[in-house]
Write an enzyme that holds these catalytic residues in place. Structure first.
Site, mmCIF file in Angstrom:
data_model
loop_
_atom_site.group_PDB
_atom_site.id
_atom_site.type_symbol
_atom_site.label_atom_id
_atom_site.label_comp_id
_atom_site.label_asym_id
_atom_site.label_seq_id
_atom_site.Cartn_x
_atom_site.Cartn_y
_atom_site.Cartn_z
ATOM 1 N N HIS A 40 0.951 -1.090 -0.094
ATOM 2 C CA HIS A 40 0.017 -0.077 0.024
ATOM 3 C C HIS A 40 1.084 1.298 -0.038
ATOM 4 C CE1 HIS A 40 -3.354 -2.565 2.314
ATOM 5 N NE2 HIS A 40 -3.454 -2.326 0.877
ATOM 6 N N LYS B 77 -15.758 -7.287 5.358
ATOM 7 C CA LYS B 77 -14.652 -7.644 6.031
ATOM 8 C C LYS B 77 -14.614 -7.325 7.513
ATOM 9 C CE LYS B 77 -11.379 -6.735 2.227
ATOM 10 N NZ LYS B 77 -10.034 -6.239 1.918
ATOM 11 N N SER C 153 -3.270 -7.732 3.302
ATOM 12 C CA SER C 153 -3.551 -7.412 4.343
ATOM 13 C C SER C 153 -3.839 -8.681 4.984
ATOM 14 C CB SER C 153 -4.553 -6.539 4.939
ATOM 15 O OG SER C 153 -4.022 -5.026 4.474
ATOM 16 N N ARG D 240 -2.210 -6.283 -8.068
ATOM 17 C CA ARG D 240 -1.523 -7.161 -7.639
ATOM 18 C C ARG D 240 -1.431 -8.281 -8.937
ATOM 19 N NH1 ARG D 240 -3.607 -8.304 -2.060
ATOM 20 N NH2 ARG D 240 -5.222 -8.492 -3.050
#
Length: 167
Positions: free
Chosen positions: A17, A41, A128, A90
């Protein structure tokens, strides 16, 4: 002034990040890193804790502002006068989701475009969620998290693990 927004849950902010933040800050006059709510989440850190951690990590970047919002991203961007959303990619699977979101955001706010920055090779695998899993096994996190937040992260992981709250 060209204002861009880099949204995310940042739970926690990773070195990947931070790489995207630094690169985007070099492109735009102002970059707003916005901690958003992701209803899918269950965060390890509160929204305010994430804002505070990001502020510590980007304190050397004068054109970066850190904020939080629970509103729709396209509306937040309109309110902030931003014409660009920055998203880090990614892998190919990231692109499919992010492309769909970009189209939706543009539909809601036609003046809003999305710019994709690909992750540098050393961060392509980093998320994360992966960092949270590694944290449970006492792995050296210096390649994964900014050093300023490693103590916070280790303490929270230890608390969550001892409390039986494995996320």
């Amino acid at each position: 002034m060209k204002v861009a927004i880099y949204p995310g849950s940042f739970d926690p902010i990773t070195s990947g990040h931070l790489n995207i933040i630094r690169r985007a800050a070099n492109i735009f006059d102002k970059l707003i890193v916005c901690v958003m709510v992701n209803s899918g989440k269950y965060p390890l850190f509160t929204q305010q804790e994430r804002v505070d951690m990001i502020r510590r990590v980007v304190k050397d970047l004068p054109n970066v502002e850190v904020d939080a919002s629970d509103e729709l991203l396209a509306e937040y961007a309109r309110r902030k006068g931003s014409c660009v959303i920055v998203k880090g990619l990614r892998a190919g699977s990231d692109f499919e989701n992010e492309f769909q979101m970009a189209l939706i955001n543009h539909k809601i706010n036609p003046g809003l475009d999305t710019m994709f920055l690909t992750a540098e090779h050393q961060y392509m695998y980093l998320s994360s969620s992966t960092v949270k899993e590694l944290g449970k096994y006492n792995v050296d996190l210096s390649d994964f998290l900014p050093e300023e937040i490693i103590p916070d992260f280790k303490n929270r992981i230890a608390d969550a693990t001892q409390g039986g709250n494995r996320k």
